[in-house]
Design an enzyme around this catalytic site. Structure first.
Site, mmCIF file in Angstrom:
data_model
loop_
_atom_site.group_PDB
_atom_site.id
_atom_site.type_symbol
_atom_site.label_atom_id
_atom_site.label_comp_id
_atom_site.label_asym_id
_atom_site.label_seq_id
_atom_site.Cartn_x
_atom_site.Cartn_y
_atom_site.Cartn_z
ATOM 1 N N ASP A 1 0.739 -1.284 -0.019
ATOM 2 C CA ASP A 1 0.006 0.045 -0.002
ATOM 3 C C ASP A 1 0.678 1.221 0.060
ATOM 4 O OD1 ASP A 1 -2.367 -1.694 0.445
ATOM 5 O OD2 ASP A 1 -1.552 -1.821 2.405
ATOM 6 N N GLU B 1 -11.500 0.063 -3.192
ATOM 7 C CA GLU B 1 -10.824 0.717 -1.924
ATOM 8 C C GLU B 1 -9.645 1.508 -2.242
ATOM 9 O OE1 GLU B 1 -9.593 -3.021 0.011
ATOM 10 O OE2 GLU B 1 -8.338 -3.660 -1.911
#
Length: 807
Positions: free
Chosen positions: A328, A497
């Site tokens: 991420d 997301e």
């Protein structure tokens, strides 16, 4: 028309060409007896440049070629290893040696895999003359490839080992060292004649090469024997031999003859291995280690190389730019420096901090979160929990990190210096399932926070919610926010997301992935109003590439105005590795990567020109440790919140104080290290100061399934032990041999596909394989990790002299 060797072989009559000899055909013969082996990958683990089909000589209409594997550019010319393939002098080709060449080049040696005429084309000594010419050509062209003509070795396997050894003995002035891998040293020895002069073979491989049996061609059989040419000018020789002695017939006599002249002759035996072991994992790694050790002493060791480097040294880079679990990633630029932060889940310290000057060479400089909060909640491992996808911003003269804990909510921490100290995390948005926050301070002074939802906690996902935020980032100004992008209303969208919120030219852009981390894609949404409605477009997808699920990252611009996009790729046991893609704008939408067959949708690139022109020092996150400093390096993280009395560093050693015994997955006092490349070796020097039976020090692989080995006190003695714990299942202990002392070198070899092999050395010499190789298992949202620990009685401890990680 000139033909290269493979093309010529295709035109030969079937009778002239033997059964193809290569890794695939050999694997089919060996797999039943050695089910754990895999064909070694020929991809280079380091920044290796490959020059294929370089013609070094011509024989009539035949071009003889070689493949060069060159280490990344360096000031010092590289030592060269010429590699000669096997195949009984009548089959095989130079591609056999590609895995060995790639691994040697990753360690700083140049490696040239050469072709030569096989016995169906020309009999002895044609092949030997060809290889000798290849050596001469490489030395003559050394400057062209940054080779050191004064540091040249020759190595070969099987028939190639015999040829390499013969060339080395008869052309010693050009060659400084010889490595004979399971090849004959004496055709006239009893053992060799029993197999190579067998009348049932009509002809034998050697007989076909010589044009007759021993009685008919006695002089040739003798002249082709390397042992016949040993003298006081011979170069040092390393023999690497399998568990089948017939293939290295004459080795002992030749070794004795060399030593009689005062010449270094060493043997590394790999017991239990078949012939052609160097073509397969797990045996390629010890072969490379043996060669590196020997050649390093004879030729001079090349400068140490990182297990993975993206900088190709020629103005280009390769992906992934970080072959490690920096999941991420979010990246920003401040001035001329680029800053990265990544998720860290339950490991502590958390929130790794990386810096770069060119977006390609990254250095790990620390962590923003010394311990996870609340501290007591993470005193024991909380796998898959903790710090999820963070967002990094620079605003109002300071750095900001917004990060989510899916069980608590969104925290914010700030610092005026990227390396810290960072403020204590402040819970700005409490609540379960709130993840992936991204703030925006708008031109009108208003501030916003956009976030996603985790179905595992909130009971729903696939939507993005916008909240009004106080400009000081300390509180929110609304009660529940507004869903501004609903993936459930978009065809085929699922698991929307990881948003990142930006503004450009009056447009609000949300970069957000969907479809899941392994098989999804990257979308962009845009609107003239931050509250929507938003248009959507898929801008990056796997398409025809091998880069699955390009997912969740960051848009960054250079001072010159070029645009780039960072994203991760989920490689399971290797973790979520980081890629860098070029990005350009087209009709108000970004196109990321290279154009694909779908209009407006990019696909990932594997190699590209670097984003920032100029010369920058090569940087990689630190790996391994000599423990020469006064504190742990940032490459280490604990499995949970750590305590100061768990360890000590001094006198060049890390001391791990024994903690109460428990299965590895339940221990917070496990020191972890990311996997760092597709292929690498990690060696730990471990000494156990045991007080009672059961005290132990371990080194291994942590994931959903844990596997480790180490030193344990059993009945007062030091024993090697191996423990394997299945996912959710019981652990199985295997107590191995007694050690002479309570210390050992413990080695973990990771090969392509995250296959792992354990071995140990009781004295720093030869490593002994331990157990069968296995596939590492990823952890909960993280890759597999190297794990180092000590358990047992209070007062017991383990001293770790080093952990060395090599390509």
């Amino acid at each position: 028309m000139r033909l290269q060797l493979p093309a010529l072989l295709a035109l030969l009559p079937l009778a002239a060409a033997a059964q193809p000899y290569n890794a695939e055909t050999t694997y089919r013969k060996l797999a039943a007896d050695y089910p754990f082996i895999r064909i070694a990958a020929s991809t280079a683990p380091g920044p290796v440049q490959v020059r294929k089909d370089v013609v070094y000589a011509r024989r009539g209409d035949l071009d003889l070629a070689l493949d060069l594997y060159l280490p990344g550019p360096a000031r010092q010319a590289a030592p060269l290893v010429v590699l000669v393939h096997g195949g009984g002098w009548r089959s095989g080709d130079r591609s056999e040696m590609a895995p060995l060449a790639a691994r040697l080049a990753a360690r700083g040696y140049a490696a040239a895999s050469v072709s030569y005429r096989l016995s169906g084309q020309a009999r002895y000594p044609a092949a030997v003359d060809d290889v000798r010419d290849a050596v001469a050509w490489l030395r003559a062209n050394a400057a062209r490839f940054n080779l050191d003509p004064g540091r040249v070795a020759i190595a070969g396997g099987s028939a190639g080992g015999q040829i390499a050894s013969l060339v080395g003995m008869t052309d010693a002035g050009a060659l400084r060292a010889v490595v004979n891998i399971d090849g004959l040293s004496d055709f006239t020895s009893t053992e060799a004649l029993r197999h190579e002069d067998d009348p049932a073979k009509n002809p034998s491989a050697a007989g076909a090469w010589f044009g007759g049996r021993y009685a008919e061609q006695r002089a040739l059989w003798h002249a082709a024997s390397p042992i016949a040419h040993v003298d006081k000018a011979s170069p040092p020789v390393l023999f690497i031999v399998s568990g089948a002695p017939r293939f290295s017939a004459g080795r002992e006599a030749m070794s004795a003859k060399l030593q009689g002249h005062g010449i270094l002759a060493e043997t590394v035996a790999l017991p239990g291995t078949p012939h052609a072991f160097w073509l397969f994992d797990p045996w390629l790694a010890p072969t490379v280690d043996a060669m590196d050790d020997f050649l390093g002493r004879v030729l001079g060791k090349p400068p140490a190389r990182a297990p993975w480097s993206p900088d190709l040294g020629n103005g280009r880079y390769r992906n992934p730019i970080l072959h490690a679990d920096y999941s991420d990633p979010d990246v920003i630029r401040v001035g001329d420096t680029y800053y990265m932060v990544a998720s860290s889940f339950a490991n502590a310290p958390g929130l790794p901090l990386l810096t770069s000057k060119d977006m390609v060479n990254w250095e790990l400089v620390g962590h923003a979160l010394p311990r996870l909060v609340p501290v007591a909640a993470f005193a024991a491992p909380q796998h898959g929990k903790g710090v999820w996808a963070p967002c990094l911003r620079y605003h109002d003269g300071k750095f900001w990190i917004f990060y989510p804990d899916p069980d608590q909510g969104v925290f914010v921490t700030t610092s005026t210096s990227f390396t810290g100290p960072w403020s204590a995390p402040h819970l700005i948005l409490p609540g379960k399932g709130i993840i992936d926050p991204t703030p925006l301070w708008d031109d009108d002074g208003q501030a916003w926070l956009l976030h996603a939802w985790a179905e595992s906690r909130a009971g729903f996902n696939n939507v993005l919610t916008l909240r009004r935020m106080a400009p000081d980032g300390r509180s929110l100004l609304d009660e529940g926010g507004k869903v501004v992008i609903d993936g459930n209303r978009l065809p085929a969208y699922r698991t929307l997301e990881g948003p990142k919120l930006y503004k450009k030219d009056g447009w609000y852009y949300v970069f957000a992935p969907a479809g899941g981390v392994e098989h999804g894609w990257q979308s962009v949404f845009r609107s003239r109003s931050i509250e929507g409605p938003y248009e959507d477009r898929i801008v990056l997808a796997q398409s025809t590439t091998d880069i699955n699920g390009p997912h969740q990252g960051a848009w960054v611009s250079t001072p010159e105005g070029t645009d780039w996009f960072f994203h991760f790729q989920d490689k399971r046991a290797y973790g979520r590795v980081v890629h860098l893609q070029p990005m350009r704008w087209q009709d108000g939408w970004p196109l990321i990567g290279a154009p694909s067959s779908a209009p407006g949708v990019g696909q990932p690139v594997l190699e590209h020109a670097k984003p920032v022109a100029g010369a920058f020092a090569r940087r990689e996150p630190a790996v391994g440790d000599e423990f020469d400093g006064s504190k742990l390096g940032p490459q280490w993280q604990w499995a949970g919140n750590w305590q100061a009395d768990w360890y000590a560093i001094g006198d060049g050693k890390l001391r791990l104080m024994a903690q109460p015994s428990a299965p590895l997955r339940q221990l917070a006092s496990v020191l972890t290290h990311k996997f760092v490349a597709p292929t690498f070796s990690a060696t730990a020097s471990v000494s156990l100061d045991a007080l009672r039976d059961g005290d132990q020090a371990g080194f291994g692989i942590a994931g959903l399934a844990d596997n480790w080995f180490g030193v344990r006190r059993v009945d007062g003695a030091a024993r090697i032990v191996m423990v394997r714990c299945g996912e959710g299942g019981p652990c199985v202990d295997e107590v191995g041999p007694v050690l002479p002392r309570f210390d050992a070198r413990l080695r973990i070899d990771v090969t392509d596909g995250a296959r792992v092999a354990f071995s140990y050395s009781p004295d720093g010499g030869r490593f002994v394989p331990l157990g069968a190789p296995f596939e590492a298992r990823m952890g909960r949202w993280v890759g597999a990790q190297l794990a180092l620990f000590a358990t047992g009685a209070p007062g017991a401890q383990a001293a770790i002299d080093y952990v060395r990680i090599t390509p």
